[in-house]
Design a protein around this motif. Structure first.
Motif, PDB file in Angstrom:
ATOM      1  N   SER A  35       0.827  -1.207   0.000  1.00  0.00           N
ATOM      2  CA  SER A  35       0.000   0.000   0.000  1.00  0.00           C
ATOM      3  C   SER A  35       0.853   1.244   0.000  1.00  0.00           C
ATOM      4  CB  SER A  35      -0.909  -0.007   1.226  1.00  0.00           C
ATOM      5  OG  SER A  35      -0.128   0.022   2.401  1.00  0.00           O
ATOM      6  N   GLY A  37       1.558   5.451   0.908  1.00  0.00           N
ATOM      7  CA  GLY A  37       1.734   6.161   2.167  1.00  0.00           C
ATOM      8  C   GLY A  37       0.418   6.681   2.708  1.00  0.00           C
ATOM      9  N   SER A  38       0.494   7.314   3.837  1.00  0.00           N
ATOM     10  CA  SER A  38      -0.695   7.860   4.482  1.00  0.00           C
ATOM     11  C   SER A  38      -1.194   9.074   3.718  1.00  0.00           C
ATOM     12  CB  SER A  38      -0.352   8.257   5.919  1.00  0.00           C
ATOM     13  OG  SER A  38       0.569   9.333   5.913  1.00  0.00           O
ATOM     14  N   THR A  41       0.947  12.113   3.717  1.00  0.00           N
ATOM     15  CA  THR A  41       2.209  12.104   2.987  1.00  0.00           C
ATOM     16  C   THR A  41       2.115  13.052   1.809  1.00  0.00           C
ATOM     17  OG1 THR A  41       2.637   9.837   3.613  1.00  0.00           O
ATOM     18  CG2 THR A  41       3.830  10.655   1.721  1.00  0.00           C
ATOM     19  N   CYS A  74      14.211   9.240   3.969  1.00  0.00           N
ATOM     20  CA  CYS A  74      13.655   8.871   2.662  1.00  0.00           C
ATOM     21  C   CYS A  74      14.723   8.258   1.760  1.00  0.00           C
ATOM     22  CB  CYS A  74      13.048  10.096   1.977  1.00  0.00           C
ATOM     23  SG  CYS A  74      11.616  10.762   2.837  1.00  0.00           S
ATOM     24  N   VAL A 154      10.533   5.696  -0.662  1.00  0.00           N
ATOM     25  CA  VAL A 154      10.141   5.006   0.565  1.00  0.00           C
ATOM     26  C   VAL A 154      10.763   5.689   1.775  1.00  0.00           C
ATOM     27  CG1 VAL A 154       9.888   2.766  -0.604  1.00  0.00           C
ATOM     28  CG2 VAL A 154      12.054   3.334   0.511  1.00  0.00           C
ATOM     29  N   ARG A 155      10.228   5.353   2.933  1.00  0.00           N
ATOM     30  CA  ARG A 155      10.783   5.847   4.195  1.00  0.00           C
ATOM     31  C   ARG A 155      11.340   4.658   4.968  1.00  0.00           C
ATOM     32  NH1 ARG A 155       9.647  10.669   5.859  1.00  0.00           N
ATOM     33  NH2 ARG A 155       7.588  10.752   4.892  1.00  0.00           N
ATOM     34  N   TRP A 178      11.056  -1.584   3.926  1.00  0.00           N
ATOM     35  CA  TRP A 178      10.845  -0.169   4.206  1.00  0.00           C
ATOM     36  C   TRP A 178       9.647  -0.053   5.136  1.00  0.00           C
ATOM     37  CZ3 TRP A 178      10.653  -1.940  -0.964  1.00  0.00           C
ATOM     38  CH2 TRP A 178       9.371  -2.220  -1.451  1.00  0.00           C
ATOM     39  N   LYS A 179       9.585   1.060   5.838  1.00  0.00           N
ATOM     40  CA  LYS A 179       8.481   1.283   6.777  1.00  0.00           C
ATOM     41  C   LYS A 179       7.260   1.827   6.063  1.00  0.00           C
ATOM     42  CE  LYS A 179       7.341   3.604  11.083  1.00  0.00           C
ATOM     43  NZ  LYS A 179       7.825   4.459  12.159  1.00  0.00           N
ATOM     44  N   GLU A 180       7.474   2.696   5.057  1.00  0.00           N
ATOM     45  CA  GLU A 180       6.350   3.340   4.379  1.00  0.00           C
ATOM     46  C   GLU A 180       6.673   3.573   2.912  1.00  0.00           C
ATOM     47  OE1 GLU A 180       3.522   7.281   5.060  1.00  0.00           O
ATOM     48  OE2 GLU A 180       5.503   7.230   5.954  1.00  0.00           O
ATOM     49  N   LEU A 181       5.743   3.221   2.048  1.00  0.00           N
ATOM     50  CA  LEU A 181       5.837   3.519   0.624  1.00  0.00           C
ATOM     51  C   LEU A 181       5.177   4.876   0.401  1.00  0.00           C
ATOM     52  CD1 LEU A 181       6.345   2.753  -2.371  1.00  0.00           C
ATOM     53  CD2 LEU A 181       4.105   1.653  -2.334  1.00  0.00           C
ATOM     54  N   LEU A 182       5.950   5.856  -0.083  1.00  0.00           N
ATOM     55  CA  LEU A 182       5.430   7.206  -0.300  1.00  0.00           C
ATOM     56  C   LEU A 182       4.897   7.396  -1.713  1.00  0.00           C
ATOM     57  CD1 LEU A 182       8.271   9.150   1.535  1.00  0.00           C
ATOM     58  CD2 LEU A 182       6.037   8.466   2.446  1.00  0.00           C
TER      59      LEU A 182
END
Length: 193
Positions: A35, A37-38, A41, A74, A154-155, A178-182
């Protein structure tokens, strides 16, 4: 959210026809990458230059977001293939932590040779309101031509170059380091060439 697909059909005369369409599913270059990012983002991949006539001296990527945004944590990552594996291989991973977006909300990562080739008498330059940085030396970005590659923003990336994220080659990444996909952009090679 944030996934785009660019289909590139490169002709032998070094002219590429590029079409832009929004992906309707979570797949990019045939990969299910998880998924986005939030909603909060704001960082996005806004441009990529992976090929040009002659030597690829002006390859770059551009990020866009709120002016002055820190890129701490990032990473800009490329996932493609290798000589022995058909996909899911981390080909490039660039830590962007040292930079911020400029006053126009843009950051350009480019090669040392950026701006050395004239196009119709004009040289590529970065807007003075944007921040930019040379990534490595010479042709160190070395974006692939005529191949399917997924570029990710990503983050908190914890992987490494050469890591196989899809060992079964089924098009779904088994490991998401990665922690988050931006954001993500895929260049999908036409198989009719």
């Amino acid at each position: 959210m944030g996934n785009h697909r660019i289909s590139v059909q490169a002709a032998q005369c070094a002219v590429a026809a590029i079409t832009w369409t929004a992906c309707t599913g979570p797949a990019s270059a045939g990969l299910s990458i998880g998924s986005g990012g939030s909603a909060a983002t704001s960082l996005r991949i806004s441009e990529l230059r992976v090929d040009q006539q002659g030597a690829d001296t002006d390859e770059y990527f551009e990020l866009f977001g709120a002016p002055g945004t820190s890129l701490t944590g990032c990473w800009f990552v490329a996932i493609g293939d290798s000589g022995t594996d058909t996909g899911g291989i981390v080909e490039m991973a660039i830590d962007l932590s040292a930079w911020t977006l400029g006053s126009n909300g843009r950051f350009v990562g480019h090669e040392a040779t950026f701006g050395s080739t004239a196009f119709n008498g004009q040289m590529l330059v970065v807007d003075p309101a944007g921040n930019h940085a040379t990534i490595g030396t010479g042709d160190s970005l070395n974006f692939e031509n005529s191949d399917s590659v997924t570029y990710l923003l990503v983050r908190a990336f914890t992987g490494n170059i050469g890591m196989d994220l899809d060992p079964g080659n089924d098009g779904t990444l088994d490991t998401l380091p990665w922690k988050e996909l931006l954001d993500s952009v895929a260049l999908v090679r036409s198989r009719s060439e």
